[in-house]
Design a protein around this motif. Structure first.
Motif, PDB file in Angstrom:
ATOM      1  N   SER A   1      46.793  -8.855   5.215  1.00 31.63           N
ATOM      2  CA  SER A   1      47.550  -9.267   4.033  1.00 31.63           C
ATOM      3  C   SER A   1      46.915 -10.425   3.334  1.00 31.63           C
ATOM      4  O   SER A   1      46.205 -11.187   3.808  1.00 31.63           O
TER       5      SER A   1
ATOM      6  N   GLU B   1      36.817   5.182   6.424  1.00 31.45           N
ATOM      7  CA  GLU B   1      35.993   4.028   6.797  1.00 31.45           C
ATOM      8  C   GLU B   1      35.257   4.145   8.127  1.00 31.45           C
ATOM      9  O   GLU B   1      34.190   3.537   8.293  1.00 31.45           O
TER      10      GLU B   1
ATOM     11  N   ARG C   1      47.000  -2.048  10.604  1.00 25.88           N
ATOM     12  CA  ARG C   1      47.623  -2.557   9.371  1.00 25.88           C
ATOM     13  C   ARG C   1      46.566  -3.268   8.561  1.00 25.88           C
ATOM     14  O   ARG C   1      45.717  -3.969   9.113  1.00 25.88           O
ATOM     15  N   GLU C   2      46.635  -3.083   7.246  1.00 23.79           N
ATOM     16  CA  GLU C   2      45.685  -3.770   6.367  1.00 23.79           C
ATOM     17  C   GLU C   2      45.978  -5.275   6.422  1.00 23.79           C
ATOM     18  O   GLU C   2      47.138  -5.687   6.523  1.00 23.79           O
TER      19      GLU C   2
ATOM     20  N   PRO D   1      39.377   1.094  12.002  1.00 24.78           N
ATOM     21  CA  PRO D   1      39.974   0.032  11.193  1.00 24.78           C
ATOM     22  C   PRO D   1      41.278  -0.437  11.838  1.00 24.78           C
ATOM     23  O   PRO D   1      41.894   0.308  12.617  1.00 24.78           O
TER      24      PRO D   1
ATOM     25  N   ALA E   1      48.838   5.614   6.261  1.00 24.43           N
ATOM     26  CA  ALA E   1      47.877   4.684   5.658  1.00 24.43           C
ATOM     27  C   ALA E   1      46.739   4.388   6.635  1.00 24.43           C
ATOM     28  O   ALA E   1      45.565   4.334   6.242  1.00 24.43           O
ATOM     29  N   TRP E   2      47.062   4.206   7.926  1.00 26.27           N
ATOM     30  CA  TRP E   2      46.024   3.972   8.926  1.00 26.27           C
ATOM     31  C   TRP E   2      45.122   5.197   9.038  1.00 26.27           C
ATOM     32  O   TRP E   2      43.899   5.084   9.076  1.00 26.27           O
TER      33      TRP E   2
ATOM     34  N   ARG F   1      42.654   5.337   6.245  1.00 24.55           N
ATOM     35  CA  ARG F   1      41.566   4.368   6.439  1.00 24.55           C
ATOM     36  C   ARG F   1      40.580   4.848   7.504  1.00 24.55           C
ATOM     37  O   ARG F   1      39.367   4.685   7.346  1.00 24.55           O
TER      38      ARG F   1
END
Length: 150
Positions: A150, A20, A147-148, A144, A12-13, A16
């Motif tokens: 939360s 991004e 972790r996104e 980025p 996921a990282w 991104r």
């Protein structure tokens, strides 16, 4: 920046980063065999718009993909015997506007690494997770968060 990431969070990282992060961007991916360098590189490439398989360049040494977002370079220097062999891979062309460059085994050409880059180290933490450390060298574009929010 440092965190412990499972495979899903690492991917996921990477997605991104590819989608991004500003270019030109050079990422040096460090870690032992099986640490997750290629997993992260594949996710970054997919995030930048590369479709289909993203094989490891272990035998080809370099793959280049052109996407609407970036020109993605994926290099694996593991098989180099001398650092100066990188010139044969198009080393002098890396880092132009629009380039997203991922270098696995950068220590094989340590003295020739660009002065502005991210150093990303992956260490196996447990069988299903890695300790990931991202350190800027010079003043590269920001990455980025791992972790996104939360």
């Amino acid at each position: 920046m440092r965190d412990v990431l499972g495979e899903e969070a690492l991917q996921a990282w990477g997605l991104r980063i590819g989608a991004e992060a500003r270019t030109p961007l050079i990422l040096c991916l460090r870690g032992d065999l099986g640490a997750g360098k290629s997993t992260l590189a594949r996710a970054i490439a997919h995030g930048a718009g590369v479709e289909g398989d993203v094989p490891s360049p272990t035998f080809n040494l370099v793959f280049r993909y052109d996407t609407p977002r970036a020109r993605v370079w994926h290099l694996d220097l593991y098989r180099l015997e001398r650092g100066d062999e990188v010139w044969e891979l198009g080393w002098g062309d890396l880092g132009a506007d629009g380039d997203l460059v991922m270098i696995e085994w950068p220590e094989r050409a340590e003295a020739l690494l660009p002065p502005v880059r991210w150093e990303i180290e992956l260490l196996e933490h447990e069988p299903d997770s890695r300790e990931v450390t991202a350190s800027p060298v010079g003043d590269p574009p920001p990455l980025p968060p791992m972790r996104e929010a939360s």
